[in-house]
Design a protein around this motif. Structure first.
Motif, PDB file in Angstrom:
ATOM      1  N   VAL A   1       0.850  -1.188   0.000  1.00 19.38           N
ATOM      2  CA  VAL A   1       0.000   0.000   0.000  1.00 19.38           C
ATOM      3  C   VAL A   1       0.889   1.242   0.000  1.00 19.38           C
ATOM      4  N   GLU A   2       0.626   2.132  -0.941  1.00 19.81           N
ATOM      5  CA  GLU A   2       1.371   3.386  -1.036  1.00 19.81           C
ATOM      6  C   GLU A   2       0.476   4.519  -0.547  1.00 19.81           C
ATOM      7  N   THR A   3       1.036   5.343   0.336  1.00 17.97           N
ATOM      8  CA  THR A   3       0.259   6.465   0.858  1.00 17.97           C
ATOM      9  C   THR A   3       1.099   7.728   0.861  1.00 17.97           C
ATOM     10  N   ASP A   4       0.423   8.838   0.764  1.00 17.47           N
ATOM     11  CA  ASP A   4       1.031  10.157   0.968  1.00 17.47           C
ATOM     12  C   ASP A   4       0.189  10.859   2.021  1.00 17.47           C
ATOM     13  N   LEU A   5       0.780  11.037   3.191  1.00 17.19           N
ATOM     14  CA  LEU A   5       0.123  11.704   4.310  1.00 17.19           C
ATOM     15  C   LEU A   5       0.974  12.880   4.736  1.00 17.19           C
ATOM     16  N   MET A   6       0.318  13.967   5.098  1.00 19.15           N
ATOM     17  CA  MET A   6       1.053  15.138   5.557  1.00 19.15           C
ATOM     18  C   MET A   6       0.276  15.787   6.696  1.00 19.15           C
ATOM     19  N   ASP A   7       0.998  16.159   7.727  1.00 18.08           N
ATOM     20  CA  ASP A   7       0.405  16.874   8.842  1.00 18.08           C
ATOM     21  C   ASP A   7       0.501  18.366   8.527  1.00 18.08           C
ATOM     22  N   THR A   8      -0.635  19.022   8.323  1.00 19.63           N
ATOM     23  CA  THR A   8      -0.660  20.428   7.935  1.00 19.63           C
ATOM     24  C   THR A   8      -1.465  21.236   8.948  1.00 19.63           C
ATOM     25  N   ARG A   9      -1.512  22.540   8.750  1.00 28.97           N
ATOM     26  CA  ARG A   9      -2.351  23.387   9.607  1.00 28.97           C
ATOM     27  C   ARG A   9      -3.820  23.012   9.475  1.00 28.97           C
ATOM     28  N   GLN A  10      -4.217  22.522   8.310  1.00 26.62           N
ATOM     29  CA  GLN A  10      -5.610  22.145   8.088  1.00 26.62           C
ATOM     30  C   GLN A  10      -5.948  20.810   8.741  1.00 26.62           C
ATOM     31  N   GLY A  11      -4.950  20.052   9.107  1.00 29.96           N
ATOM     32  CA  GLY A  11      -5.161  18.729   9.680  1.00 29.96           C
ATOM     33  C   GLY A  11      -4.257  17.735   8.976  1.00 29.96           C
ATOM     34  N   ILE A  12      -4.678  16.500   8.955  1.00 32.76           N
ATOM     35  CA  ILE A  12      -3.931  15.459   8.255  1.00 32.76           C
ATOM     36  C   ILE A  12      -4.448  15.413   6.833  1.00 32.76           C
ATOM     37  N   GLU A  13      -3.550  15.596   5.890  1.00 33.42           N
ATOM     38  CA  GLU A  13      -3.929  15.571   4.483  1.00 33.42           C
ATOM     39  C   GLU A  13      -3.567  14.219   3.884  1.00 33.42           C
ATOM     40  N   LEU A  14      -4.574  13.522   3.393  1.00 29.17           N
ATOM     41  CA  LEU A  14      -4.374  12.262   2.680  1.00 29.17           C
ATOM     42  C   LEU A  14      -4.394  12.585   1.199  1.00 29.17           C
ATOM     43  N   SER A  15      -3.216  12.596   0.586  1.00 30.82           N
ATOM     44  CA  SER A  15      -3.110  12.942  -0.830  1.00 30.82           C
ATOM     45  C   SER A  15      -3.243  11.723  -1.728  1.00 30.82           C
ATOM     46  N   ARG A  16      -2.844  10.560  -1.176  1.00 30.71           N
ATOM     47  CA  ARG A  16      -2.846   9.371  -2.026  1.00 30.71           C
ATOM     48  C   ARG A  16      -2.874   8.128  -1.163  1.00 30.71           C
ATOM     49  N   ILE A  17      -3.709   7.187  -1.579  1.00 33.42           N
ATOM     50  CA  ILE A  17      -3.661   5.828  -1.054  1.00 33.42           C
ATOM     51  C   ILE A  17      -3.865   4.909  -2.237  1.00 33.42           C
ATOM     52  N   VAL A  18      -2.911   4.016  -2.461  1.00 31.56           N
ATOM     53  CA  VAL A  18      -2.986   3.080  -3.571  1.00 31.56           C
ATOM     54  C   VAL A  18      -2.821   1.671  -3.013  1.00 31.56           C
ATOM     55  N   VAL A  19      -3.876   0.887  -3.127  1.00 25.44           N
ATOM     56  CA  VAL A  19      -3.834  -0.521  -2.755  1.00 25.44           C
ATOM     57  C   VAL A  19      -3.559  -1.297  -4.036  1.00 25.44           C
ATOM     58  N   PRO A  20      -2.556  -2.188  -4.036  1.00 23.26           N
ATOM     59  CA  PRO A  20      -2.264  -2.953  -5.255  1.00 23.26           C
ATOM     60  C   PRO A  20      -3.501  -3.684  -5.778  1.00 23.26           C
ATOM     61  N   LYS A  21      -3.648  -3.745  -7.094  1.00 26.97           N
ATOM     62  CA  LYS A  21      -4.846  -4.351  -7.701  1.00 26.97           C
ATOM     63  C   LYS A  21      -5.119  -5.742  -7.159  1.00 26.97           C
ATOM     64  N   GLU A  22      -4.071  -6.549  -6.995  1.00 28.51           N
ATOM     65  CA  GLU A  22      -4.267  -7.925  -6.535  1.00 28.51           C
ATOM     66  C   GLU A  22      -4.716  -8.011  -5.069  1.00 28.51           C
ATOM     67  N   LYS A  23      -4.610  -6.903  -4.335  1.00 27.38           N
ATOM     68  CA  LYS A  23      -4.999  -6.876  -2.911  1.00 27.38           C
ATOM     69  C   LYS A  23      -6.338  -6.176  -2.691  1.00 27.38           C
ATOM     70  N   ARG A  24      -6.908  -5.583  -3.735  1.00 28.72           N
ATOM     71  CA  ARG A  24      -8.166  -4.859  -3.585  1.00 28.72           C
ATOM     72  C   ARG A  24      -9.292  -5.827  -3.253  1.00 28.72           C
ATOM     73  N   GLY A  25     -10.226  -5.352  -2.451  1.00 28.36           N
ATOM     74  CA  GLY A  25     -11.355  -6.184  -2.047  1.00 28.36           C
ATOM     75  C   GLY A  25     -11.080  -7.016  -0.804  1.00 28.36           C
ATOM     76  N   GLU A  26      -9.883  -6.908  -0.246  1.00 22.38           N
ATOM     77  CA  GLU A  26      -9.516  -7.677   0.948  1.00 22.38           C
ATOM     78  C   GLU A  26      -9.710  -6.870   2.238  1.00 22.38           C
ATOM     79  N   GLY A  27     -10.110  -5.602   2.113  1.00 26.33           N
ATOM     80  CA  GLY A  27     -10.342  -4.784   3.296  1.00 26.33           C
ATOM     81  C   GLY A  27      -9.123  -4.017   3.782  1.00 26.33           C
ATOM     82  N   ILE A  28      -8.036  -4.066   3.014  1.00 28.03           N
ATOM     83  CA  ILE A  28      -6.813  -3.375   3.429  1.00 28.03           C
ATOM     84  C   ILE A  28      -7.023  -1.867   3.463  1.00 28.03           C
ATOM     85  N   GLY A  29      -7.707  -1.324   2.460  1.00 27.38           N
ATOM     86  CA  GLY A  29      -7.972   0.116   2.423  1.00 27.38           C
ATOM     87  C   GLY A  29      -8.822   0.551   3.604  1.00 27.38           C
ATOM     88  N   SER A  30      -9.835  -0.232   3.940  1.00 23.40           N
ATOM     89  CA  SER A  30     -10.689   0.087   5.086  1.00 23.40           C
ATOM     90  C   SER A  30      -9.918  -0.011   6.391  1.00 23.40           C
TER      91      SER A  30
END
Length: 144
Positions: free
Chosen positions: A44-73
């Protein structure tokens, strides 16, 4: 409080000082990096940043073969728990830039995790993102 001026001469010292401050703030081990690192083993690839606005989630990529397994949730649950413990909102803008097939499906996914669209009665003019989730304080939780 006077504003610190950074010059080419004191740049390294300033950066080291800021890194030390950050380390001191996160000595409890409860960091965004820990949340992301937990899912790297699953690809799983993520881009997270702690900013003045809060936590910014710019990207979450779950590999295609792992999708549907609940990893993103599972990732979202861990991120939300972290944000709630820190009293920070999470902001994001769903997009198909990283392999998702539908912005509408992404919005529904995030809504299941307590996010609201930044429009209408929920419009927050202080943020530019399309969705956000405010922190939820657990009953009986102590203030830090």
């Amino acid at each position: 409080m006077a504003r610190e001026i950074v010059t080419s001469e004191n740049r390294d010292e300033y950066i080291n000082k800021k890194l030390m401050e950050k380390r001191e703030k996160t000595q409890d081990g409860d960091t965004l990096d820990n949340v992301s690192d937990k899912y790297k083993k699953d690809g799983v690839e993520t881009d997270l940043m702690d900013t003045r606005q809060g936590i910014e989630l710019s990207r979450i990529v779950v590999p295609k073969e792992k999708r549907g397994e609940g990893i993103g949730s599972e990732f979202m649950s861990d991120l939300i728990s972290h944000a709630d413990r820190k009293g920070k909102r999470i902001v994001l803008t769903p997009a198909t830039d990283f392999g998702a097939s539908s912005v509408a499906r992404l919005k529904e996914f995030y809504k299941r995790h307590g996010f609201v669209e930044n429009k209408g009665k929920n419009k927050d003019f202080s943020i530019r993102h399309a969705m956000y989730r405010m922190p939820v304080k657990k009953e009986g939780a102590l203030d830090k």
